[in-house]
Design a protein around this motif. Structure first.
Motif, mmCIF file in Angstrom:
data_model
loop_
_atom_site.group_PDB
_atom_site.id
_atom_site.type_symbol
_atom_site.label_atom_id
_atom_site.label_comp_id
_atom_site.label_asym_id
_atom_site.label_seq_id
_atom_site.Cartn_x
_atom_site.Cartn_y
_atom_site.Cartn_z
ATOM 1 N N THR A 5 0.862 -1.187 0.000
ATOM 2 C CA THR A 5 0.000 0.000 0.000
ATOM 3 C C THR A 5 0.896 1.235 0.000
ATOM 4 N N ASP A 45 0.304 5.810 0.501
ATOM 5 C CA ASP A 45 -0.729 6.819 0.670
ATOM 6 C C ASP A 45 -1.126 7.330 -0.721
ATOM 7 N N GLU A 46 -2.387 7.757 -0.827
ATOM 8 C CA GLU A 46 -2.993 8.046 -2.119
ATOM 9 C C GLU A 46 -2.225 9.138 -2.875
ATOM 10 N N ASP A 86 2.975 -1.385 4.229
ATOM 11 C CA ASP A 86 2.775 0.006 3.826
ATOM 12 C C ASP A 86 4.130 0.578 3.405
ATOM 13 N N THR A 140 4.667 3.673 2.381
ATOM 14 C CA THR A 140 4.732 5.132 2.520
ATOM 15 C C THR A 140 5.953 5.549 3.348
#
Ligand SMILES: Cc1cn([C@H]2C[C@H](O)[C@@H](COP(=O)(O)O)O2)c(=O)[nH]c1=O
Length: 191
Positions: A112, A114-115, A160, A162
Protein backbone atom coordinates in the motif's frame (compact mmCIF):
# COMPACT_ATOMS: atom_id res chain seq x y z
CA UNK A 1 6.62 -21.79 -5.27
CA UNK A 2 5.27 -18.35 -5.97
CA UNK A 3 5.66 -15.18 -3.91
CA UNK A 4 3.14 -12.74 -5.36
CA UNK A 5 3.44 -8.97 -5.05
CA UNK A 6 0.08 -7.26 -5.35
CA UNK A 7 -1.21 -3.74 -4.97
CA UNK A 8 -2.75 -0.85 -6.85
CA UNK A 9 -0.85 0.78 -9.70
CA UNK A 10 1.84 3.15 -8.51
CA UNK A 11 2.63 1.56 -5.13
CA UNK A 12 6.04 0.28 -6.23
CA UNK A 13 5.30 -3.36 -7.07
CA UNK A 14 7.77 -3.57 -9.94
CA UNK A 15 10.73 -2.05 -8.08
CA UNK A 16 10.10 -4.06 -4.92
CA UNK A 17 9.43 -7.34 -6.73
CA UNK A 18 12.66 -7.01 -8.75
CA UNK A 19 14.64 -6.41 -5.55
CA UNK A 20 12.89 -9.35 -3.92
CA UNK A 21 13.68 -11.67 -6.82
CA UNK A 22 17.36 -10.68 -6.61
CA UNK A 23 17.48 -11.24 -2.85
CA UNK A 24 15.73 -14.59 -2.98
CA UNK A 25 17.63 -15.72 -6.07
CA UNK A 26 14.26 -16.16 -7.77
CA UNK A 27 12.86 -15.58 -11.24
CA UNK A 28 10.96 -12.31 -11.66
CA UNK A 29 7.82 -12.76 -13.74
CA UNK A 30 5.56 -9.81 -14.49
CA UNK A 31 1.91 -10.25 -15.38
CA UNK A 32 1.86 -10.37 -18.29
CA UNK A 33 5.48 -11.24 -19.14
CA UNK A 34 6.86 -8.97 -21.90
CA UNK A 35 6.58 -11.71 -24.55
CA UNK A 36 2.83 -11.92 -23.88
CA UNK A 37 2.30 -8.18 -23.56
CA UNK A 38 -1.14 -7.10 -24.61
CA UNK A 39 -1.24 -6.26 -28.31
CA UNK A 40 -4.03 -3.79 -28.08
CA UNK A 41 -7.12 -4.65 -30.00
CA UNK A 42 -10.22 -2.62 -29.16
CA UNK A 43 -11.80 -5.70 -27.63
CA UNK A 44 -8.92 -6.43 -25.29
CA UNK A 45 -8.52 -2.80 -24.28
CA UNK A 46 -12.06 -2.51 -22.99
CA UNK A 47 -12.11 -2.02 -19.25
CA UNK A 48 -15.02 -4.43 -18.70
CA UNK A 49 -14.07 -6.99 -21.31
CA UNK A 50 -14.37 -10.72 -20.68
CA UNK A 51 -11.66 -11.17 -23.33
CA UNK A 52 -9.30 -9.05 -21.28
CA UNK A 53 -10.08 -11.03 -18.11
CA UNK A 54 -9.35 -14.30 -19.90
CA UNK A 55 -6.15 -12.89 -21.38
CA UNK A 56 -4.76 -11.92 -17.95
CA UNK A 57 -5.77 -15.21 -16.36
CA UNK A 58 -3.99 -17.08 -19.16
CA UNK A 59 -0.92 -14.95 -18.55
CA UNK A 60 -1.15 -15.86 -14.84
CA UNK A 61 -1.26 -19.53 -15.80
CA UNK A 62 1.98 -18.92 -17.75
CA UNK A 63 3.55 -17.54 -14.55
CA UNK A 64 2.58 -20.77 -12.83
CA UNK A 65 4.22 -22.83 -15.59
CA UNK A 66 7.56 -21.20 -14.67
CA UNK A 67 6.97 -22.06 -11.00
CA UNK A 68 6.06 -25.65 -11.88
CA UNK A 69 9.52 -26.08 -13.35
CA UNK A 70 10.84 -25.86 -9.79
CA UNK A 71 12.04 -22.26 -9.95
CA UNK A 72 11.04 -19.89 -7.16
CA UNK A 73 9.01 -17.13 -8.79
CA UNK A 74 8.44 -13.60 -7.56
CA UNK A 75 5.29 -12.58 -9.43
CA UNK A 76 4.72 -8.91 -10.15
CA UNK A 77 0.91 -9.28 -9.96
CA UNK A 78 -0.74 -12.68 -10.20
CA UNK A 79 -4.16 -14.32 -10.20
CA UNK A 80 -5.57 -12.10 -7.42
CA UNK A 81 -5.00 -8.99 -9.56
CA UNK A 82 -6.78 -10.55 -12.51
CA UNK A 83 -9.85 -11.39 -10.40
CA UNK A 84 -9.90 -8.09 -8.51
CA UNK A 85 -9.43 -5.88 -11.57
CA UNK A 86 -12.18 -7.70 -13.44
CA UNK A 87 -14.74 -7.67 -10.65
CA UNK A 88 -17.17 -5.83 -12.87
CA UNK A 89 -17.09 -8.35 -15.69
CA UNK A 90 -20.36 -10.21 -15.31
CA UNK A 91 -22.08 -13.24 -16.83
CA UNK A 92 -21.77 -16.99 -16.73
CA UNK A 93 -18.34 -17.13 -18.38
CA UNK A 94 -16.95 -14.57 -15.89
CA UNK A 95 -18.33 -16.65 -13.03
CA UNK A 96 -16.62 -19.76 -14.40
CA UNK A 97 -13.33 -17.86 -14.63
CA UNK A 98 -13.67 -16.60 -11.05
CA UNK A 99 -14.27 -20.17 -9.84
CA UNK A 100 -11.24 -21.66 -11.64
CA UNK A 101 -9.03 -23.46 -9.14
CA UNK A 102 -5.83 -21.68 -10.11
CA UNK A 103 -2.73 -22.32 -8.00
CA UNK A 104 -2.40 -20.03 -4.97
CA UNK A 105 0.89 -18.35 -4.15
CA UNK A 106 2.71 -19.51 -1.03
CA UNK A 107 2.75 -15.88 0.12
CA UNK A 108 1.24 -12.68 -1.20
CA UNK A 109 2.72 -9.34 -0.21
CA UNK A 110 0.16 -6.59 -0.63
CA UNK A 111 1.82 -3.19 -0.94
CA UNK A 112 0.00 0.00 0.00
CA UNK A 113 1.01 3.64 -0.30
CA UNK A 114 -0.73 6.82 0.67
CA UNK A 115 -2.99 8.05 -2.12
CA UNK A 116 -0.99 11.21 -2.79
CA UNK A 117 2.31 9.45 -3.47
CA UNK A 118 0.57 6.70 -5.45
CA UNK A 119 -1.02 9.29 -7.72
CA UNK A 120 2.24 11.22 -8.02
CA UNK A 121 4.02 8.04 -9.21
CA UNK A 122 1.23 7.18 -11.59
CA UNK A 123 1.08 10.64 -13.13
CA UNK A 124 4.85 10.67 -13.52
CA UNK A 125 4.84 7.63 -15.81
CA UNK A 126 6.07 8.08 -19.34
CA UNK A 127 3.53 5.66 -20.83
CA UNK A 128 -0.10 6.80 -21.02
CA UNK A 129 -2.48 5.34 -18.45
CA UNK A 130 -4.07 2.03 -19.28
CA UNK A 131 -7.94 1.83 -19.04
CA UNK A 132 -7.58 0.25 -15.58
CA UNK A 133 -5.11 2.81 -14.36
CA UNK A 134 -7.54 5.50 -15.55
CA UNK A 135 -10.50 3.81 -13.86
CA UNK A 136 -8.54 3.32 -10.64
CA UNK A 137 -7.53 6.96 -10.77
CA UNK A 138 -11.02 8.23 -11.49
CA UNK A 139 -13.29 5.96 -9.47
CA UNK A 140 -12.86 5.79 -5.72
CA UNK A 141 -15.45 2.97 -5.32
CA UNK A 142 -13.65 0.83 -7.93
CA UNK A 143 -10.30 1.49 -6.28
CA UNK A 144 -11.68 0.63 -2.84
CA UNK A 145 -13.27 -2.59 -4.10
CA UNK A 146 -10.06 -3.71 -5.83
CA UNK A 147 -7.93 -2.83 -2.79
CA UNK A 148 -10.29 -4.62 -0.39
CA UNK A 149 -10.21 -7.75 -2.53
CA UNK A 150 -6.46 -7.79 -2.88
CA UNK A 151 -5.59 -7.11 0.74
CA UNK A 152 -7.97 -9.75 2.10
CA UNK A 153 -6.72 -12.65 -0.04
CA UNK A 154 -5.37 -15.88 1.49
CA UNK A 155 -1.81 -15.83 2.93
CA UNK A 156 -1.61 -12.09 2.35
CA UNK A 157 0.66 -9.80 4.35
CA UNK A 158 0.19 -6.06 4.01
CA UNK A 159 3.23 -3.76 3.86
CA UNK A 160 2.77 0.01 3.83
CA UNK A 161 5.49 1.50 1.62
CA UNK A 162 4.73 5.13 2.52
CA UNK A 163 7.97 6.89 3.44
CA UNK A 164 10.08 3.73 3.06
CA UNK A 165 12.81 3.01 0.53
CA UNK A 166 12.10 0.09 -1.81
CA UNK A 167 15.12 -1.76 -0.30
CA UNK A 168 13.54 -1.58 3.18
CA UNK A 169 10.21 -2.82 1.85
CA UNK A 170 12.00 -5.72 0.14
CA UNK A 171 13.84 -6.50 3.42
CA UNK A 172 10.53 -6.62 5.28
CA UNK A 173 9.07 -8.92 2.62
CA UNK A 174 12.11 -11.27 2.76
CA UNK A 175 11.64 -11.57 6.53
CA UNK A 176 7.99 -12.49 6.09
CA UNK A 177 8.91 -15.00 3.35
CA UNK A 178 11.51 -16.64 5.60
CA UNK A 179 9.00 -16.91 8.41
CA UNK A 180 6.36 -18.43 6.14
CA UNK A 181 8.65 -20.88 4.33
CA UNK A 182 11.11 -21.78 7.07
CA UNK A 183 8.62 -21.68 9.94
CA UNK A 184 10.15 -18.88 11.96
CA UNK A 185 13.82 -19.51 11.14
CA UNK A 186 15.22 -16.41 9.46
CA UNK A 187 17.10 -18.12 6.61
CA UNK A 188 18.28 -14.79 5.16
CA UNK A 189 20.66 -14.36 8.13
CA UNK A 190 22.07 -17.88 7.93
CA UNK A 191 24.65 -17.31 5.23
C1 LIG B 1 -3.45 -8.35 -13.82
C2 LIG B 1 -4.19 -7.40 -14.68
C3 LIG B 1 -3.68 -6.18 -15.00
N1 LIG B 1 -4.37 -5.34 -15.79
C4 LIG B 1 -3.85 -4.01 -16.09
C5 LIG B 1 -3.65 -3.23 -14.80
C6 LIG B 1 -2.67 -2.21 -15.15
O1 LIG B 1 -3.35 -1.03 -15.45
C7 LIG B 1 -1.98 -2.77 -16.39
C8 LIG B 1 -0.52 -2.92 -16.23
O2 LIG B 1 -0.22 -3.51 -15.02
P1 LIG B 1 1.20 -3.21 -14.35
O3 LIG B 1 1.14 -1.77 -13.93
O4 LIG B 1 1.26 -4.14 -13.18
O5 LIG B 1 2.22 -3.48 -15.39
O6 LIG B 1 -2.60 -4.03 -16.68
C9 LIG B 1 -5.59 -5.67 -16.31
O7 LIG B 1 -6.18 -4.91 -17.05
N2 LIG B 1 -6.13 -6.86 -16.00
C10 LIG B 1 -5.49 -7.75 -15.19
O8 LIG B 1 -6.02 -8.84 -14.93
Amino acid sequence: MILAVEGLDGVGKTTVSRLLAARLNAAHVALPPPELLLRTTALLRRHDSLARYLYYLSAAAATDVVAQSGVLVVADRYVASAHALHLHVAGEAAQILRDLPLPAPTLTVYLTADEQSRRARLNGRATPLDPFEKALNDSEPFRTAVARRLRSGPNTHVIDTTGHAAEDVADAAVKIWDRVVHGGRDASTEH
